[in-house]
Scaffold this active site. Structure first.
Site, PDB file in Angstrom:
ATOM      1  N   ASP A 194       0.747  -1.050  -0.092  1.00 41.49           N
ATOM      2  CA  ASP A 194      -0.006  -0.138  -0.018  1.00 41.49           C
ATOM      3  C   ASP A 194       0.944   1.532   0.030  1.00 41.49           C
ATOM      4  O   ASP A 194       0.679   2.321  -0.881  1.00 41.49           O
ATOM      5  CB  ASP A 194      -0.870   0.163   1.215  1.00 41.49           C
ATOM      6  CG  ASP A 194      -2.061   1.029   1.312  1.00 41.49           C
ATOM      7  OD1 ASP A 194      -1.661   2.208   1.427  1.00 41.49           O
ATOM      8  OD2 ASP A 194      -3.165   0.826   1.084  1.00 41.49           O
ATOM      9  N   TRP A 223      -5.472   1.801  -0.074  1.00 45.50           N
ATOM     10  CA  TRP A 223      -5.467   0.907  -1.293  1.00 45.50           C
ATOM     11  C   TRP A 223      -5.506  -0.527  -0.874  1.00 45.50           C
ATOM     12  O   TRP A 223      -6.232  -1.217  -1.341  1.00 45.50           O
ATOM     13  CB  TRP A 223      -4.044   1.259  -2.096  1.00 45.50           C
ATOM     14  CG  TRP A 223      -4.021   2.672  -2.326  1.00 45.50           C
ATOM     15  CD1 TRP A 223      -2.966   3.428  -2.077  1.00 45.50           C
ATOM     16  CD2 TRP A 223      -4.877   3.606  -3.238  1.00 45.50           C
ATOM     17  NE1 TRP A 223      -3.106   4.604  -2.502  1.00 45.50           N
ATOM     18  CE2 TRP A 223      -4.212   4.640  -2.964  1.00 45.50           C
ATOM     19  CE3 TRP A 223      -6.208   3.284  -3.280  1.00 45.50           C
ATOM     20  CZ2 TRP A 223      -5.014   5.955  -3.661  1.00 45.50           C
ATOM     21  CZ3 TRP A 223      -6.935   4.639  -4.030  1.00 45.50           C
ATOM     22  CH2 TRP A 223      -6.030   5.808  -4.123  1.00 45.50           C
ATOM     23  N   ASP A 224      -5.236  -0.905   0.391  1.00 49.56           N
ATOM     24  CA  ASP A 224      -5.106  -2.330   0.560  1.00 49.56           C
ATOM     25  C   ASP A 224      -6.861  -2.765   1.211  1.00 49.56           C
ATOM     26  O   ASP A 224      -7.521  -3.552   0.574  1.00 49.56           O
ATOM     27  CB  ASP A 224      -4.779  -2.578   2.093  1.00 49.56           C
ATOM     28  CG  ASP A 224      -2.998  -3.134   1.790  1.00 49.56           C
ATOM     29  OD1 ASP A 224      -2.894  -3.683   0.699  1.00 49.56           O
ATOM     30  OD2 ASP A 224      -2.045  -2.901   2.616  1.00 49.56           O
ATOM     31  N   LEU A 225      -7.327  -1.525   1.763  1.00 53.63           N
ATOM     32  CA  LEU A 225      -8.809  -1.882   2.122  1.00 53.63           C
ATOM     33  C   LEU A 225      -9.568  -1.871   0.814  1.00 53.63           C
ATOM     34  O   LEU A 225     -10.578  -2.575   0.885  1.00 53.63           O
ATOM     35  CB  LEU A 225      -9.079  -0.724   3.113  1.00 53.63           C
ATOM     36  CG  LEU A 225      -8.263  -0.844   4.651  1.00 53.63           C
ATOM     37  CD1 LEU A 225      -8.469   0.311   5.324  1.00 53.63           C
ATOM     38  CD2 LEU A 225      -8.607  -2.268   5.238  1.00 53.63           C
TER      39      LEU A 225
END
Length: 450
Positions: A194, A223-225
């Site tokens: 991320d 961005w991960d989530l």
């Protein structure tokens, strides 16, 4: 979300439409009623050994994904968060780790005894299987687990890329209707996380104080989530496709693609393309409208936002600045009914209002704002929020006794029945690493090893 491989016809032994996700009722608080009509076989799981595991998991036919079985092989945030989202909606999620745990097994923050609060939070309610993934036997066992029979199974989430022993082609030989969602870093399959994706996206140069010295990465791994949400959505889309056609799917979600897609959708990148300039950082000012932080007499700070003309008028009335702002409007030939003009002149407008806030405490401001249309909130620290939640301040967060941690805050996720004041199901603890290895392998593969 990208197609990365061919789709294949379903195996004749696996009925394509035997697992369905019932649509929610449009009738408000009763919207979960349709979910309770899942066949009892799917509510229990599709194999007789599931009762051995049910004592440590919360199972409910009131959740829309009850009956699905997902195998998750991935560490850090995107894949575990996608699996968690599916678990919180009722799916059975089996997380597979290498012996000793993946690299995220002890990631900060840590509990008092050193157990990872991060790992526990992302894996609550899942089953934990520990395999020697460096051995041919362990790899074969994982493949058998992924492709195990039953209409509820055949779903794999993974961020392990480029491993021939876990390739889509190999798995699909044994499970033609496999749903395989791969999470990548870069769109070309290269490694990224991320914080490197965020740096490369351009967003760091639009983050931070207006007079800051340089780029600033955000603390939230957005961005991960977002990739996790798209991954969970990909599973549901592929499931719908499998139900309708009998075909499996192999899909990819790359953090880089998520960032580029999101920043394009929100206009960050088109704006840069058309205007040949990057959006600068704005501190706590809100881009394109009026929003500003205001210091108070007692040292607290609040965020004030006026998006609409009515909210703006209410803010002027509250602060007694209507006459001064009208004079400023004339002098600047501006129209502060328009968001763009409020944004362009945000500094002088905030300066006119700031004395009203600086003369009052948080309690006084809270009382005054309570009867207005202005959007606002105090800036709080994590300790403030955690204290409120510990006293029952949320319908989706509650205390949980966690092994190796003690009583800590846990959540069942943000999706809950409309109009309900309580949790749909209570939160459950995270498993111990490898806690369910023997039970899961015995149930699904007929053996306790492999």
């Amino acid at each position: 979300m990208r197609l990365s491989c061919r789709t294949a016809a379903a195996s004749p032994s696996v009925p394509a439409a035997s697992v369905r996700v019932p649509a929610a009722s449009p009738h408000g608080p009763g919207c979960l009623s349709a979910w309770s009509r899942l066949p009892p076989r799917l509510a229990r799981g599709d194999s007789p050994g599931s009762a051995a595991i049910s004592s440590v998991l919360v199972s409910s036919t009131q959740l829309p994904l009850a009956g699905l079985r997902v195998v998750e092989v991935g560490s850090f945030i995107a894949v575990p968060a996608a699996g968690l989202a599916l678990r919180q909606l009722g799916a059975r999620v089996i997380r597979v780790d290498p012996v000793g745990g993946a690299p995220d097994i002890s990631r900060w923050p840590l509990g008092r005894d050193g157990r990872s609060l991060y790992w526990a939070g992302l894996n609550r309610g899942k089953e934990s299987v520990e395999l020697d993934l460096g051995s041919l036997a362990g790899q074969a066992t994982l493949r058998r687990l992924v492709t195990a029979g039953g209409a509820a199974g055949g779903i794999l989430l993974s961020n392990i890329a480029g491993k021939p022993w876990l390739s889509d082609e190999l798995l699909r030989q044994d499970r033609p209707d496999l749903i395989y969602v791969q999470v990548l870093g870069q769109a070309d399959g290269g490694s990224a996380v991320d914080y490197t994706i965020n740096a490369a996206s351009g967003l760091a140069y639009a983050t931070g104080p207006e007079d800051g010295p340089g780029p600033l990465n955000q603390a939230l791994p957005a961005w991960d989530l977002l990739a996790a949400a798209h991954t969970a959505l990909a599973v549901l889309a592929a499931l719908r496709h499998r139900e309708a056609t009998g075909q499996g799917s192999c899909l990819q979600v790359a953090l880089e693609d998520v960032a580029m897609s999101t920043l394009t959708t929100l206009g960050f990148l088109p704006d840069a393309q058309l205007r040949l300039r990057s959006r600068p950082p704005h501190g706590n000012y809100l881009y394109g409208t009026f929003g500003a932080d205001m210091p108070l007499a007692d040292g607290d700070r609040i965020m004030v936002v006026a998006l609409t003309a009515r909210q703006w008028e209410s803010l002027l009335e509250l602060t007694g600045t209507g006459r001064a702002v009208a004079a400023l409007e004339t002098a600047l030939e501006a129209d502060f009914r328009q968001e763009g003009d409020r944004y362009r002149h945000r500094h002088v407008l905030a300066a006119l209002m700031r004395p009203w806030f600086e003369a009052r405490s948080l309690g006084e401001v809270t009382a005054a704002l309570g009867g207005t249309r202005v959007l606002w909130a105090p800036f709080r620290r994590f300790t403030d929020v955690a204290g409120d939640l510990s006293r029952g301040g949320s319908a989706v967060v509650s205390p949980l006794a966690e092994e190796g941690v003690g009583e800590t805050l846990a959540t069942t996720g943000p999706v809950r029945p409309a109009g309900a004041s309580g949790l749909p199901v209570p939160p459950v603890p995270a498993p111990r690493l490898g806690q369910h290895t023997e039970a899961v392998l015995a149930e699904l593969l007929g053996s306790a090893g492999g």
